[in-house]
Design an enzyme around this catalytic site. Structure first.
Site, mmCIF file in Angstrom:
data_model
loop_
_atom_site.group_PDB
_atom_site.id
_atom_site.type_symbol
_atom_site.label_atom_id
_atom_site.label_comp_id
_atom_site.label_asym_id
_atom_site.label_seq_id
_atom_site.Cartn_x
_atom_site.Cartn_y
_atom_site.Cartn_z
ATOM 1 N N HIS A 119 20.303 -17.999 4.513
ATOM 2 C CA HIS A 119 20.273 -18.434 3.116
ATOM 3 C C HIS A 119 19.155 -17.650 2.401
ATOM 4 C CE1 HIS A 119 21.163 -20.799 -0.264
ATOM 5 N NE2 HIS A 119 20.725 -21.984 0.098
ATOM 6 N N GLN A 161 17.485 -18.760 -0.948
ATOM 7 C CA GLN A 161 16.611 -19.921 -0.760
ATOM 8 C C GLN A 161 15.232 -19.471 -0.276
ATOM 9 O OE1 GLN A 161 17.412 -23.444 -1.136
ATOM 10 N NE2 GLN A 161 15.200 -23.427 -1.046
ATOM 11 N N ASP A 163 14.528 -29.316 6.605
ATOM 12 C CA ASP A 163 15.899 -29.275 6.081
ATOM 13 C C ASP A 163 16.676 -30.384 6.798
ATOM 14 O OD1 ASP A 163 18.320 -28.519 4.918
ATOM 15 O OD2 ASP A 163 18.595 -26.733 6.163
ATOM 16 N N ARG A 204 14.575 -21.509 -7.675
ATOM 17 C CA ARG A 204 15.820 -20.846 -7.270
ATOM 18 C C ARG A 204 16.371 -20.040 -8.441
ATOM 19 N NH1 ARG A 204 19.155 -22.782 -3.272
ATOM 20 N NH2 ARG A 204 20.293 -20.861 -3.744
HETATM 21 N N1 CP Z 1 19.430 -25.525 -1.449
HETATM 22 C C1 CP Z 1 20.694 -25.273 -1.789
HETATM 23 O O1 CP Z 1 21.235 -24.187 -1.548
HETATM 24 O O2 CP Z 1 21.310 -26.284 -2.443
HETATM 25 P P1 CP Z 1 22.865 -26.389 -2.756
HETATM 26 O O3 CP Z 1 23.574 -26.532 -1.453
HETATM 27 O O4 CP Z 1 22.993 -27.604 -3.632
HETATM 28 O O5 CP Z 1 23.290 -25.135 -3.464
HETATM 29 N N1 NVA Z 2 21.189 -26.198 6.247
HETATM 30 C C1 NVA Z 2 21.852 -26.711 5.084
HETATM 31 C C2 NVA Z 2 21.301 -26.069 3.848
HETATM 32 C C3 NVA Z 2 21.903 -26.497 2.548
HETATM 33 C C4 NVA Z 2 21.329 -25.779 1.389
HETATM 34 C C5 NVA Z 2 23.342 -26.487 5.200
HETATM 35 O O1 NVA Z 2 23.750 -25.398 5.640
HETATM 36 O O2 NVA Z 2 24.101 -27.389 4.873
#
Ligand code: CP
Ligand code: NVA
Length: 305
Positions: free
Chosen positions: A128, A131, A223, A291
């Site tokens: 990600h 993020q 997380d 973000r």
């Molecule tokens: N942190 C994040 O990516 O949030 P969303 O899943 O809401 O986009």
């Molecule tokens: N680890 C989480 C992050 C969400 C932004 C997922 O993949 O669902």
């Protein structure tokens, strides 16, 4: 910067710093950039739900004078209705950039290879990057610089953790991982980020408990225990993560003034207590706000003329 943003691993420390310095300008001076991407369109192909990623990209694009197009899972039906490469080739004829949120990371790589326009990873099961860039930007904003900082990541060695490891390693931030046995980050990521960290005078330590990770930390990050797509494992995971909650007892082990971070969405009172999430050291909603600022910088870097 390269054509696409697929992984932090592909960015140099100076490219990351360039994104941060543009972010500073964007945050301070919104009006100045209001025509930067005029006439450009960003497609958002999302195969998983999203609040922050979708909204911050859409609003960010609008604030830069551009347009965005959200394509829900059953709209394009990626890889089922037509191949990923054919979607990428077709969209490249209409639009100026693609944000892809998908399951398998290789889908993102495949899309980037086939598209002639920039592809931005909006989350895969592996990483990600948007993020992690916003996270490190937030740390710099809150704590001043990265020198001699330690980030404790407590919880699942997942996509968010992998990207954080790369980002911290590139910027010389020490990382203490506190993950249950069997839920450590990808071993290749650990190996790669450890060697990157070494080059930037930082260390990555792995513990199988939360306490050793939190001791002496300047940032405590967590997380969810059950990521999108892992719902069937929920019971087993919730059991495995007992003892890995961010609560005020754990926070006491960190350095005075340590900030608390979470990428969101959070499962309140599961991986983090309400008290900590809403406490005075929580940077969580500033982190969410960033973000958008950081992604605007990414959009200008990749889609700008
Ligand atoms: N942190 C994040 O990516 O949030 P969303 O899943 O809401 O986009
Ligand atoms: N680890 C989480 C992050 C969400 C932004 C997922 O993949 O669902």
């Amino acid at each position: 910067m390269a054509k696409d943003l697929i992984s932090i691993k592909d960015l140099t420390p100076s490219e990351i710093k360039e994104i941060f310095s543009l972010t500073d300008q964007l945050k301070r001076n919104k009006g100045k950039f209001s025509k930067e991407l005029a006439g450009k369109t960003l497609a958002l192909i999302f195969q998983k739900p999203s609040n922050r990623t979708r909204v911050s990209f859409e609003v960010g694009m609008f604030q830069l004078g551009g347009n965005s197009l959200y394509l829900a899972p059953n709209e394009i039906n990626l890889g089922v209705r037509e191949s990923i490469a054919d979607v990428a080739k077709t969209l490249s004829r209409y639009i100026d950039g693609i944000v892809l949120r998908t399951f398998e990371h290789k889908n993102c790589i495949e899309m980037a290879r086939a598209a002639s326009v920039p592809v931005i990873n909006g989350l895969t099961d592996f990483s990600h990057p948007c993020q992690a860039l916003a996270d490190l930007y937030t740390i710099k904003e809150k704590l001043g610089n990265f020198k001699d900082l330690t980030l404790a990541y407590v919880g699942d060695g997942n996509n968010v953790c992998n990207s954080l490891l790369f980002a911290c390693a590139k910027l010389g931030v020490n990382v203490n991982l506190g993950c249950p046995k069997g839920y450590e980050p990808d071993s290749e990521v650990l190996k790669d980020s450890r060697s990157m960290a070494k080059m930037n005078d930082a260390n990555i330590n792995l513990y199988n408990n939360a306490f050793d990770a939190a001791k002496g930390a300047d940032v405590i990050y967590t997380d969810v225990w059950v990521s999108m797509g892992q719902e069937k494992e929920a019971d087993v995971r919730k059991q495995a993560f007992q003892g890995f909650q961010i609560n005020s007892e754990l926070v006491k082990l960190a350095n005075k003034g340590a900030i608390i971070m979470h990428c969101l969405p959070a499962h309140r009172n599961e991986e983090i207590t309400n008290e900590v999430m809403d406490g005075k050291n929580s940077a969580i909603f500033d982190q969410a706000e960033n973000r958008m600022h950081v992604q605007k910088a990414i959009l200008i870097e990749l889609l700008g003329s």
